[in-house]
Design a protein around this motif. Structure first.
Motif, mmCIF file in Angstrom:
data_model
loop_
_atom_site.group_PDB
_atom_site.id
_atom_site.type_symbol
_atom_site.label_atom_id
_atom_site.label_comp_id
_atom_site.label_asym_id
_atom_site.label_seq_id
_atom_site.Cartn_x
_atom_site.Cartn_y
_atom_site.Cartn_z
ATOM 1 N N SER A 144 89.600 11.610 12.797
ATOM 2 C CA SER A 144 88.508 11.167 11.920
ATOM 3 C C SER A 144 89.028 10.703 10.579
ATOM 4 O O SER A 144 88.647 9.637 10.072
ATOM 5 C CB SER A 144 87.500 12.311 11.732
ATOM 6 O OG SER A 144 86.886 12.655 12.951
ATOM 7 N N ARG A 313 79.977 15.217 15.121
ATOM 8 C CA ARG A 313 79.574 13.814 15.231
ATOM 9 C C ARG A 313 78.078 13.653 14.964
ATOM 10 O O ARG A 313 77.648 12.760 14.214
ATOM 11 C CB ARG A 313 79.919 13.285 16.622
ATOM 12 C CG ARG A 313 81.407 13.290 16.947
ATOM 13 C CD ARG A 313 82.175 12.298 16.131
ATOM 14 N NE ARG A 313 83.577 12.228 16.534
ATOM 15 C CZ ARG A 313 84.610 12.428 15.743
ATOM 16 N NH1 ARG A 313 84.400 12.717 14.456
ATOM 17 N NH2 ARG A 313 85.840 12.334 16.183
ATOM 18 N N ASN A 362 82.899 7.697 17.540
ATOM 19 C CA ASN A 362 82.696 8.476 18.765
ATOM 20 C C ASN A 362 83.316 7.841 20.007
ATOM 21 O O ASN A 362 83.577 8.528 21.006
ATOM 22 C CB ASN A 362 81.198 8.691 18.972
ATOM 23 C CG ASN A 362 80.868 9.826 19.899
ATOM 24 O OD1 ASN A 362 79.730 9.971 20.328
ATOM 25 N ND2 ASN A 362 81.834 10.663 20.241
ATOM 26 N N ALA A 429 80.761 14.034 23.266
ATOM 27 C CA ALA A 429 82.088 13.886 22.673
ATOM 28 C C ALA A 429 83.207 14.157 23.678
ATOM 29 O O ALA A 429 84.376 14.112 23.305
ATOM 30 C CB ALA A 429 82.237 14.814 21.472
#
Length: 443
Positions: A144, A313, A362, A429
Motif C-alpha cells: 500500500s 481496504r 485492491n 482481498a
C-alpha cells in the motif's frame, strides 16, 4: 495540466474573429501607472490565438480521445513483455510531444489535437504499465505505501503546475510552460531506463538481503503472466466488478475537482488568476501527502495484524468516500466564507486520497497475475467517468447558475456513495480462484 494552465494566456478573447488559428500580439504596457493591473493578468509575450470556446473545449478534451483504446492493450503487453520499456517509452514520447506543442499550435489546431491524442495514449502507457512493476517489487506488507507513494506523483505534478504555470505565463510566456516541464519529463525518462528494472532478481545494484527479502515475500504469490486470460471468470467476478465500479464512482468527483477547482475558486470566491492558481494547488499538495500517509497507515495496520486486509481496504474506501462527499455537498452553503470553502476543499481532497489505499489498490490483492491487464481495464472505467462528469457539470452550470454547483455536488455524492455500497457488499482481498491457475481461454 500544462495546457489547462496555459490556455488562458494562449487565447485572445478580445480580438476580432478571424481564422481559427490566427495569432496576435498584445501590445506591451510600460506605463508605471498600469503596473499593478498588468500583474493581475497574463502577459502575452508569445502568439495568441482566436479560438472559440468550442475549439478550446475540443483541444482540452483531445487528450482522452485515444485514451479509451490504450489501457487494456498497455496493461496486457506490460504483463507479457515487462513494463520497464513500456513505461519509459510512454514517458519519453509524452515529454517530447510536450516540447513540440508550441510549434504544433502555430501549425494549426488540427495538428495540435492529433499531437494531444498521441500524448494521451503515451500517458496511459505510463499509468497502466507501472502496476506490472509493483506486483514484482512490492512485498505484500509494504504494497500500500509503495504504490501510494508512486501514485502521489500525479497529484504533486498537478500542484506544481498550478503553482508555477501561471507565473511562467505571466512573466516569460506560455511556451516556456511546455519547454520547462517537457524538459523535466525527458530528464526523468533518461533516468528511468538505466535505474529501473522489471524485477529485483535482475537488478545489478540491489543488495542481496533486499533481493532475498522481496523474492521470499512474494514466493507464495503467483505473479507469472501468459497469453491466456480467464475472460469469462473475470466477467462473472463480483469482487472485480466492485473495484471497477469504485473506479468509476470515485473518479467522477475527482475529475470534476481537477477540471473545475480553478473555475470554482475564480467565480465563487472572486479570486484573480494568480491567486486562483495558488489556492487551487492547495488541495493537491495536501492530497499528495495524505495519499502517502494513508498507505503507511494501511501497511501499519496490516503488519501489526490490527485489522484484516479486506477490512483495511473497505474502511479506507468508506472514510474517503463518505467524508469527501459530505464536504463537497456542504460547499454551496459555506461559499460566503472563503476560509471555510478552502478548508472544505482541502479536507475533501485529503479524505478522498485514502481511497488510494482502499479499493483503488485492491486489484493487486485479488489478481496479481493479471494486474497489468486489470489495471488497464480499471483505467477505462476511470476515463469514461472523466469524460462524462465534466460534461454533466457544464450542463448543470449552464442550466441553473444559482443552484448549479449544488446539483453538481449532490449528484457526485450520490454516485460516489452508490459505488461505495456496491464495493462494501462485493469487495474481497483474497486472490481469486480464476487468478491462481493457468487457463486456456484466449483473449
Amino acid at each position: 495540466m500544462n495546457l489547462s494552465i496555459a490556455i488562458p494566456a494562449m487565447v485572445n478573447n478580445t480580438a476580432l474573429l478571424s481564422s481559427p488559428n490566427a495569432s496576435t500580439e498584445r501590445p506591451p504596457t510600460d506605463s508605471q501607472d498600469n503596473w499593478k493591473e498588468t500583474l493581475k493578468e497574463f502577459k502575452a509575450v508569445a502568439p495568441m490565438y482566436d479560438w472559440s470556446p468550442e475549439i478550446q473545449g475540443i483541444i482540452l478534451s483531445s487528450l482522452n480521445y485515444g485514451s479509451f483504446l490504450a489501457p487494456i492493450p498497455s496493461g496486457y503487453v506490460a504483463g507479457i513483455f515487462g513494463a520497464k520499456y513500456l513505461v519509459g517509452a510512454g514517458m519519453f514520447i509524452s515529454s517530447v510531444l510536450t516540447l513540440f506543442i508550441p510549434l504544433a499550435t502555430d501549425a494549426g489546431v488540427t495538428l495540435l489535437i492529433v499531437l494531444r491524442i498521441v500524448q494521451g495514449v503515451a500517458q496511459v502507457m505510463v499509468t497502466t504499465s507501472q502496476y506490472s512493476i509493483w506486483v514484482k517489487w512490492a512485498p505484500p506488507l509494504e504494497r500500500s505505501q509503495l504504490v501510494t507513494i508512486a501514485m502521489s506523483g500525479s497529484v504533486v505534478g498537478s500542484f506544481v503546475i498550478l503553482l508555477i504555470g501561471g507565473l511562467l505565463c505571466q512573466t516569460i510566456g506560455w511556451p516556456y510552460v511546455f519547454y520547462i516541464f517537457g524538459g523535466v519529463g525527458c530528464a526523468c525518462s533518461f533516468l528511468w531506463f538505466p535505474l529501473v528494472y522489471d524485477d529485483p532478481v535482475n537488478h545489478p545494484f540491489i543488495s542481496t538481503g533486499e533481493r532475498d527479502y522481496i523474492v521470499c515475500s512474494l514466493a507464495q504469490q503467483d505473479c507469472s503472466a501468459d497469453w491466456s486470460l480467464p475472460v469469462m471468470a473475470m466477467i462473472k467476478s463480483l469482487p472485480l466488478w466492485g473495484i471497477l465500479v469504485s473506479y468509476f464512482s470515485e473518479f467522477w468527483l475527482f475529475h470534476i475537482l481537477m477540471a473545475y477547482i480553478p473555475t470554482y475558486i475564480n467565480t465563487v470566491l472572486q479570486a484573480n488568476l494568480r491567486d486562483s492558481g495558488i489556492l487551487s494547488a492547495l488541495p493537491f499538495v495536501v492530497g499528495s501527502i495524505c495519499i502517502i500517509l494513508g498507505g503507511l497507515l494501511a501497511d501499519f495496520l496490516l503488519s501489526r495484524k490490527i485489522l484484516r486486509l479486506i477490512t483495511i481496504r473497505k474502511l479506507f474506501t468508506a472514510v474517503g468516500v463518505i467524508f469527501s462527499s459530505l464536504l463537497c455537498v456542504s460547499l454551496p452553503w459555506v461559499s460566503s466564507s472563503h476560509i471555510t470553502t478552502m478548508a472544505f476543499l482541502v479536507l475533501s481532497s485529503a479524505f478522498s486520497s485514502l481511497c488510494e489505499a482502499g479499493s483503488l489498490v485492491n486489484i493487486l490483492d485479488i489478481a496479481p497475475r493479471y494486474v497489468g491487464f486489470l489495471r488497464g481495464l480499471s483505467q477505462v472505467f476511470s476515463l469514461i467517468s472523466g469524460a462524462i462528469s465534466p460534461t454533466v457539470t457544464g450542463i448543470f452550470l449552464s442550466q441553473d447558475s444559482e443552484f448549479g454547483w449544488r446539483n453538481v455536488f449532490l449528484l457526485s455524492a450520490a454516485i460516489n456513495v452508490s459505488g461505495l455500497v456496491f464495493y462494501l457488499i462485493f469487495g474481497q482481498a483474497e486472490v481469486q480462484d480464476w487468478a491462481k491457475e493457468q487457463t486456456f481461454t484466449q483473449f
